[in-house]
Structure formats: structure tokens, C-alpha cells
Design an enzyme around this catalytic site. Structure first.
Site, mmCIF file in Angstrom:
data_model
loop_
_atom_site.group_PDB
_atom_site.id
_atom_site.type_symbol
_atom_site.label_atom_id
_atom_site.label_comp_id
_atom_site.label_asym_id
_atom_site.label_seq_id
_atom_site.Cartn_x
_atom_site.Cartn_y
_atom_site.Cartn_z
ATOM 1 N N ALA A 15 -3.217 -10.636 -5.680
ATOM 2 C CA ALA A 15 -3.970 -10.721 -6.940
ATOM 3 C C ALA A 15 -3.012 -10.704 -8.127
ATOM 4 O O ALA A 15 -3.132 -11.509 -9.064
ATOM 5 C CB ALA A 15 -4.970 -9.573 -7.029
ATOM 6 N N GLU A 113 -13.602 -16.635 12.855
ATOM 7 C CA GLU A 113 -13.625 -15.172 12.819
ATOM 8 C C GLU A 113 -15.069 -14.704 12.758
ATOM 9 O O GLU A 113 -15.981 -15.502 12.509
ATOM 10 C CB GLU A 113 -12.801 -14.640 11.639
ATOM 11 C CG GLU A 113 -11.302 -14.776 11.895
ATOM 12 C CD GLU A 113 -10.412 -14.085 10.889
ATOM 13 O OE1 GLU A 113 -10.938 -13.525 9.901
ATOM 14 O OE2 GLU A 113 -9.191 -14.105 11.074
ATOM 15 N N HIS A 228 -12.206 -1.542 10.379
ATOM 16 C CA HIS A 228 -11.894 -2.656 11.284
ATOM 17 C C HIS A 228 -11.989 -2.159 12.716
ATOM 18 O O HIS A 228 -11.493 -1.071 13.031
ATOM 19 C CB HIS A 228 -10.485 -3.182 10.998
ATOM 20 C CG HIS A 228 -10.234 -4.541 11.558
ATOM 21 N ND1 HIS A 228 -10.123 -4.770 12.915
ATOM 22 C CD2 HIS A 228 -10.089 -5.753 10.967
ATOM 23 C CE1 HIS A 228 -9.915 -6.068 13.120
ATOM 24 N NE2 HIS A 228 -9.893 -6.686 11.945
ATOM 25 N N LEU A 375 -8.089 -12.297 0.894
ATOM 26 C CA LEU A 375 -6.945 -13.033 0.344
ATOM 27 C C LEU A 375 -7.465 -14.065 -0.651
ATOM 28 O O LEU A 375 -6.899 -14.265 -1.730
ATOM 29 C CB LEU A 375 -6.152 -13.707 1.463
ATOM 30 C CG LEU A 375 -5.373 -12.757 2.398
ATOM 31 C CD1 LEU A 375 -4.687 -13.546 3.517
ATOM 32 C CD2 LEU A 375 -4.340 -11.945 1.629
HETATM 33 P P1 FAD Z 1 -2.134 -5.461 -2.312
HETATM 34 O O1 FAD Z 1 -1.641 -6.640 -1.616
HETATM 35 O O2 FAD Z 1 -2.394 -4.237 -1.509
HETATM 36 O O3 FAD Z 1 -1.110 -5.120 -3.453
HETATM 37 C C1 FAD Z 1 -1.231 -3.932 -4.189
HETATM 38 C C2 FAD Z 1 0.054 -3.723 -4.941
HETATM 39 O O4 FAD Z 1 -0.075 -2.634 -5.842
HETATM 40 C C3 FAD Z 1 1.223 -3.382 -4.035
HETATM 41 O O5 FAD Z 1 2.327 -4.078 -4.528
HETATM 42 C C4 FAD Z 1 1.387 -1.875 -4.229
HETATM 43 O O6 FAD Z 1 2.695 -1.411 -3.988
HETATM 44 C C5 FAD Z 1 1.027 -1.761 -5.692
HETATM 45 N N1 FAD Z 1 0.608 -0.427 -6.097
HETATM 46 C C6 FAD Z 1 -0.283 0.400 -5.520
HETATM 47 N N2 FAD Z 1 -0.379 1.543 -6.219
HETATM 48 C C7 FAD Z 1 0.481 1.438 -7.253
HETATM 49 C C8 FAD Z 1 0.872 2.300 -8.312
HETATM 50 N N3 FAD Z 1 0.346 3.533 -8.461
HETATM 51 N N4 FAD Z 1 1.806 1.874 -9.186
HETATM 52 C C9 FAD Z 1 2.382 0.633 -9.061
HETATM 53 N N5 FAD Z 1 2.049 -0.210 -8.080
HETATM 54 C C10 FAD Z 1 1.104 0.179 -7.188
HETATM 55 N N6 FAD Z 1 -7.719 -10.069 4.124
HETATM 56 C C11 FAD Z 1 -7.899 -11.367 4.404
HETATM 57 O O7 FAD Z 1 -8.526 -12.076 3.625
HETATM 58 N N7 FAD Z 1 -7.379 -11.904 5.550
HETATM 59 C C12 FAD Z 1 -6.684 -11.157 6.448
HETATM 60 O O8 FAD Z 1 -6.210 -11.663 7.451
HETATM 61 C C13 FAD Z 1 -6.501 -9.786 6.182
HETATM 62 N N8 FAD Z 1 -5.841 -9.007 7.048
HETATM 63 C C14 FAD Z 1 -5.534 -7.730 6.702
HETATM 64 C C15 FAD Z 1 -4.742 -6.977 7.548
HETATM 65 C C16 FAD Z 1 -4.353 -5.704 7.192
HETATM 66 C C17 FAD Z 1 -3.480 -4.898 8.098
HETATM 67 C C18 FAD Z 1 -4.803 -5.148 5.959
HETATM 68 C C19 FAD Z 1 -4.410 -3.775 5.562
HETATM 69 C C20 FAD Z 1 -5.631 -5.894 5.129
HETATM 70 C C21 FAD Z 1 -6.005 -7.178 5.493
HETATM 71 N N9 FAD Z 1 -6.808 -7.963 4.664
HETATM 72 C C22 FAD Z 1 -7.022 -9.277 4.972
HETATM 73 C C23 FAD Z 1 -7.205 -7.494 3.346
HETATM 74 C C24 FAD Z 1 -6.267 -8.099 2.300
HETATM 75 O O9 FAD Z 1 -4.977 -8.244 2.863
HETATM 76 C C25 FAD Z 1 -6.160 -7.246 1.063
HETATM 77 O O10 FAD Z 1 -7.424 -6.867 0.616
HETATM 78 C C26 FAD Z 1 -5.465 -8.031 -0.051
HETATM 79 O O11 FAD Z 1 -4.221 -8.493 0.385
HETATM 80 C C27 FAD Z 1 -5.314 -7.142 -1.258
HETATM 81 O O12 FAD Z 1 -4.501 -7.803 -2.187
HETATM 82 P P2 FAD Z 1 -4.201 -7.074 -3.563
HETATM 83 O O13 FAD Z 1 -3.295 -7.967 -4.319
HETATM 84 O O14 FAD Z 1 -5.465 -6.648 -4.190
HETATM 85 O O15 FAD Z 1 -3.466 -5.723 -3.129
HETATM 86 C C1 SIN Z 2 -8.154 -9.677 10.789
HETATM 87 O O1 SIN Z 2 -7.354 -10.582 10.969
HETATM 88 O O2 SIN Z 2 -8.843 -9.191 11.686
HETATM 89 C C2 SIN Z 2 -8.300 -9.119 9.428
HETATM 90 C C3 SIN Z 2 -8.938 -10.117 8.564
HETATM 91 C C4 SIN Z 2 -9.514 -9.490 7.334
HETATM 92 O O3 SIN Z 2 -9.376 -8.301 7.092
HETATM 93 O O4 SIN Z 2 -10.149 -10.245 6.600
#
Ligand code: FAD
Ligand code: SIN
Length: 516
Positions: A15, A113, A228, A375
Site C-alpha cells: 500500500a 482459490e 487462515h 494485495l
Molecule cells: P504490509 O505489507 O504489512 O506493510 C506494513 C509496513 O508497515 C511494513 O513495512 C512494516 O514494517 C511497517 N510498519 C508497521 N508498524 C510500523 C511502525 N510502528 N512504524 C513504522 N513502520 C511500521 N494477501 C493476498 O492478497 N494474497 C496472498 O497471497 C496473501 N498471502 C499472505 C500470506 C501471509 C503469510 C500473510 C501474513 C498475509 C498474506 N496476505 C495475502 C495478506 C497481504 O499480504 C497483506 O494484507 C498485505 O500485503 C498488506 O499490505 P500493507 O502494505 O497494508 O502492509
Molecule cells: C494463501 O495463499 O493462502 C493466502 C492468500 C491470502 O491471504 O489472500
């Protein structure tokens, strides 16, 4: 230390990094991130990114699946934005260099999925998040006037006359610093670490939700947590995710006798929605008093290792062969549907403060998120928040020349709560199966810690990084437990054993709250 920029971006996941190109070139951009730039939930995302790009698929079908998974609480406008804009963002990622897997004929290879009615999940083997993160990071680093400070743990938002004008953070050396900006984006990701069993990495403690709530922003839907079904359950190993894409390719859940059991609980079998599969696993495990496994025995081993190299390697490190062995699995906290309440352009209820990605809640996921929609959410709503921030700055928002940035006090404080105990209790009492007794117990355990935190903050006590971690667990845990106690029905990721049915008469509504 005091830093000044036009745009402050907190976080470096999908994001945040998709917001950056929208603001770069329009002022100075400062990215603050808690660990290394790649740490967060984006990197480990294996499964993929859902978008209606396949033959015969449509945004309308994607919307229908998203809304069905959301169990009556999706915001229809947010869903429309997500699914309509999705294909455009996929094309853009490809043009920027993301290498999604392709079929031998060159077409995008699309995976199936759970709860999707079509093959629509784009993937890069089982390292999709890492591949997208790599490209977005390289791009952001090349953009003009973009600076990044890593190991910068943001603690608090800075407000001036009700407007968010920056954030305070702890540097890697444990020093306090302030970053002031004309607009601020919270993109701090999820809160899985509030639970003892989680797929989320160490940084995912819900800091953004906690700091926004403390600053007076509205938060919403926090009772809805997704568990999950298939995290690796091997003693001493992290709860590594065994992607749903494995079941999409034909893997089956089996009990200790090797019997597939999902249809005993769910007509849709192994590909039923996640919350249902998670509860079925626990029920089967209780029925047999044995663990539950994922079996890929019926698939071609070469295909398995080639399609899922990371998962295969992780299993190998745990002493297991993904293609041949039964892999012990169980549920783990994975994703928070709720978060900081935003409109469709990432505006929170605090002027100047935007939020996008997992920390935010537009209502796009309702009570339960459809696989691989997150994502996509990060891309679509990260970009929209970036656009809105740019427009707001172009509209002439200025930083006051002097901002009273409440410097931290001098007296040290220590929270007495044991964070590990709290996360165990969250798992036990605020997890997959909830009821009034457990939730009341959890809230009673969290309340003293919350009160202690509140009074320490009022006295401007100095907490260390470990205590700030506990502070987030306490704050977010209390919001989840409070919302779960209030909602006397079962819906999506929220299951009340004492109110097992969905109750549209009283509860077809989203509940937001602010700190009083
Ligand atoms: P993040 O990618 O979590 O980034 C958050 C950022 O904020 C990080 O850089 C972190 O270090 C930073 N941060 C946190 N707290 C602080 C702070 N206090 N100060 C400064 N920085 C901070 N979704 C899908 O759509 N497809 C998938 O296949 C999928 N697989 C997944 C598998 C796993 C193991 C997990 C955990 C999640 C998965 N998800 C998947 C969900 C998805 O990956 C996440 O919801 C998404 O990537 C979140 O993106 P984001 O940018 O909001 O946060
Ligand atoms: C998974 O690959 O099972 C995770 C996908 C997701 O969290 O959307």
C-alpha cells in the site's frame, strides 16, 4: 531530530509503495518503516493477487464472490472500485516489470482459490508478494525526492489543532525523532501478532490502528479477524503459511487416519471459505483427538516442487517433503478485516491523516476477506490515497512554522503486562470460537494494562520499544475483544458459539468507535 517533508508515508508494504509514485515529483516524500524495507505482510504473501483478467471472467463475477465472502457487510462502492480497477493495476504492474507466471501459450497462469468462482489469482510461483514488493521498491527508490528511513518505529501521530501534521518515532538507536509533513499516510499493515498463533511476521502488531485510535481516529469492524486454516503446525517452527493455492491445485485436508474430512462439515469441501475450513479443522481435530494434515500425495511431485518452491523449501527445513509427507496444519490469525476507518480515497476521520492497505478499513472485505484480494486492495487503495494526498497538498495545505511536538517526558515507565500471556489469551478467548464468558475474561485481563498504558501516556512516561509493542497488543486486542463481545451473532470471521447464527435484523451493520 526533526524532519520535514510534504508527504510522510509510514510503512513500506504494497500500500505504501503504490502510494509513493502518486506523490513523488510533487514534493518531498519521507518513508518511515519499522524494520528493513521488505519486512511486513506483503513479502511473505505466496498465493497471489486476484483480478478479473482471465477469459470469461468479469469484474462483476469478482464482485459477487467478494460480496458473498464478506457475509453481508461489504461496502458495495468499495468492492466496485476494487474489482473494476483491478485489471488496470495488474497491467501496470506487468509494465513495471512484475513477472507473473505464464502458461506455455504465454497467457497469464491463473490459480483457483477458495470461494472464487473462476481461476483469477495471478502468481509468481509462491513468492508473489516478494516479486511485487521487489518491483515497487525498485521503482520507489528511483523516484525523485523520495527518502527512506528504516528501523524507524513510529509511535504516535502529531496533531496540531485537530490536524495530523506528522509522527514521532524511535530510531534504531533508540532516539526520539519527529517527522512533520503536510499529509501523512498510515500504511502499517496488519495485527496478526496480537495472537499467539499467527502467519504474520514480527512487525505486524497493529501499531497503526493503535496510534490512530489513541489520536482520536475512528476505527471500525475490528471484531472481524480472519484465521487462515493451513499454517504449518510443527513444534518449534514458525507458523509458515501453506497457501490456499495448494488446495486450489488439488491438495486435500485429511485426518490422522488419512481420510479427507472437509465434506463432513462443508458442502464446498476443501475450498469452502477460510473461516469455515478453519473451524472444521478444529472440530475434526477435537473429534479425533488428533492433528489434521494437508496431503498432496495425489499430485505430481515434480509439479508440486516446481510450482511451490518456497513452501517446499520451508517444509524441507521442517523435515518434511511437501509432495510426499502429510503436513501437519492448523489455523492461525492471518488478516484483520477491520482497521482505521477511511473513505474510498483513504481519508480517515482526522484531517491530514490517510490510511491504506491492511491497517485501513474501507469496508471492501466486509466480515471476511476473499483470498488474494488484499494485495489488490493495497495497490488500488494505496494509489487512491496517494492521489488524494497529492490533491490535498496541491490545494495549498501548509505546515505551521511551529508545531508543538509534545516531546517525550523524562521519567521512564514499564508496562507490567506480559505480552506473551496476552497473545495466548487472545488466541484462547478471542480466536476462532468466541463466547461471552471468554470475551469477558479477555477484556478483564486487558483492562488493567490499558488503564496503565493510558495513565503512563498522560504522564508522558518514556516507554521502550518492547513496551510499545505491548502497548499495540493491548490496544488492538482490547478493540477486537470489545467488538466481538458487542456483536451477538456469527458472521464471516467472527464466530460466537453462544450466538451461532447470522442475525441480519440486529447486526447487518458495521460498528465504528473512537477513543472517549
Ligand atoms: P504490509 O505489507 O504489512 O506493510 C506494513 C509496513 O508497515 C511494513 O513495512 C512494516 O514494517 C511497517 N510498519 C508497521 N508498524 C510500523 C511502525 N510502528 N512504524 C513504522 N513502520 C511500521 N494477501 C493476498 O492478497 N494474497 C496472498 O497471497 C496473501 N498471502 C499472505 C500470506 C501471509 C503469510 C500473510 C501474513 C498475509 C498474506 N496476505 C495475502 C495478506 C497481504 O499480504 C497483506 O494484507 C498485505 O500485503 C498488506 O499490505 P500493507 O502494505 O497494508 O502492509
Ligand atoms: C494463501 O495463499 O493462502 C493466502 C492468500 C491470502 O491471504 O489472500
Amino acid at each position: 531530530m526533526e524532519l520535514r517533508s510534504d508527504f510522510l508515508i509510514i510503512g513500506s508494504g504494497i500500500a505504501a509503495l503504490r502510494a509513493v509514485p502518486e506523490v513523488a515529483g510533487h514534493g518531498d516524500v519521507l518513508i518511515l518503516t519499522k524494520g528493513g524495507p521488505e519486512e511486513g505482510n506483503t513479502g511473505p504473501a505466496p498465493g497471489g493477487l486476484a483480478a478479473a483478467v482471465g477469459p470469461g471472467d468479469t469484474p462483476q463475477a469478482h464482485a459477487a464472490d467478494t460480496i458473498a465472502a464478506g457475509d453481508g457487510l461489504c461496502d458495495a462502492r468499495a468492492v466496485e472500485v476494487l474489482v473494476e480497477d483491478g485489471p488496470r493495476f495488474v497491467r501496470e504492474l506487468i509494465s513495471w516489470g512484475v513477472r507473473f507466471d505464464r502458461a506455455p501459450n504465454g497467457e497469464l497462469a491463473l490459480a483457483m482459490e477458495a470461494a472464487h468462482s473462476a481461476r483469477r489469482v495471478l502468481h509468481a510461483h509462491d513468492a508473489t508478494g516478494r516479486e511485487i514488493g521487489r518491483v515497487l521498491w525498485e521503482r520507489a527508490s528511483r523516484l525523485p525526492r523520495v527518502r527512506t528511513q528504516d528501523h524507524a518505529r513510529v509511535i504516535d501521530l502529531v496533531l496540531d489543532q485537530g490536524r495530523c501534521v506528522g509522527a514521532r518515532f524511535l530510531t534504531g538507536n533508540g532516539e526520539w525523532a519527529t517527522a512533520l509533513a503536510r499529509t501523512v499516510l498510515l500504511a502499517t499493515g496488519g495485527a496478526g501478532q496480537v495472537y499467539h498463533e499467527t502467519t504474520n511476521p514480527h512487525v505486524a502488531t497493529g501499531d497503526g490502528i493503535a496510534m490512530a485510535y489513541r489520536a482520536g481516529a475512528a476505527v471500525i469492524d475490528l471484531e472481524f479477524v480472519q484465521f487462515h486454516p493451513t499454517a504449518l503446525m510443527v513444534e518449534g517452527q514458525p507458523r509458515f503459511l501453506l497457501s490456499e493455492a495448494l488446495r486450489g491445485e488439488g491438495a486435500q485436508l485429511v485426518n490422522a487416519s488419512g481420510e479427507p474430512f472437509m465434506t463432513r462439515y462443508e458442502a464446498a469441501g476443501d475450498l469452502a471459505p477460510r473461516d469455515r475450513v478453519s473451524r472444521a479443522i478444529v472440530r475434526e481435530s477435537r473429534r479425533t483427538n488428533q492433528p489434521v494434515y494437508l496431503s498432496l500425495a495425489q499430485l505430481d511431485p515434480d509439479f508440486v516442487h516446481q510450482r511451490f518452491p518456497l513452501i517446499s523449501g520451508m517444509c524441507r527445513r521442517a523435515g518434511l517433503d511437501l509432495a510426499r509427507d502429510r503436513i501437519p496444519v492448523g489455523p492461525a490469525a492471518h488478516y484483520v478485516m477491520g482497521g482505521v476507518q477511511t473513505d474510498l480515497d483513504g481519508r480517515t476521520t482526522i484531517p491530514g491523516l490517510f490510511a491504506a492497505g491492511e491497517v485501513a478499513c474501507t469496508g471492501v472485505h466486509g466480515a471476511n476477506r476473499l483470498a488474494s484480494n488484499s494485495l489488490l486492495e493495497g495497490l488500488v487503495f494505496g494509489a487512491r490515497a496517494g492521489c488524494a494526498m497529492r490533491e490535498e497538498c496541491a490545494g495549498g495545505v501548509t505546515l505551521p512554522s511551529h508545531v508543538p511536538t509534545a516531546s517525550s517526558g523524562t521519567k521512564a515507565g514499564r508496562l507490567t503486562a506480559d505480552p506473551i500471556e496476552l497473545t495466548r489469551m487472545m488466541w484462547q478467548d478471542v480466536g476462532l470460537f468466541r463466547d461471552r464468558d471468554g470475551l469477558t475474561r479477555a477484556l478483564a485481563a486487558l483492562e488493567p494494562a490499558w488503564k496503565q498504558l493510558d495513565s503512563m501516556l498522560a504522564e508522558r512516561r518514556v516507554l521502550d520499544a518492547q513496551d510499545w509493542r505491548t502497548a499495540s497488543i493491548v490496544t488492538v486486542g482490547r478493540l477486537i475483544a470489545g467488538g466481538a463481545l458487542r456483536r451477538e451473532e456469527s458472521r464471516g470471521g467472527h464466530y460466537r458459539a453462544d450466538f451461532p447464527d447470522r442475525d441480519d435484523v440486529h447486526w447487518k451493520k458495521r460498528v465504528s468507535e473512537k477513543k472517549t
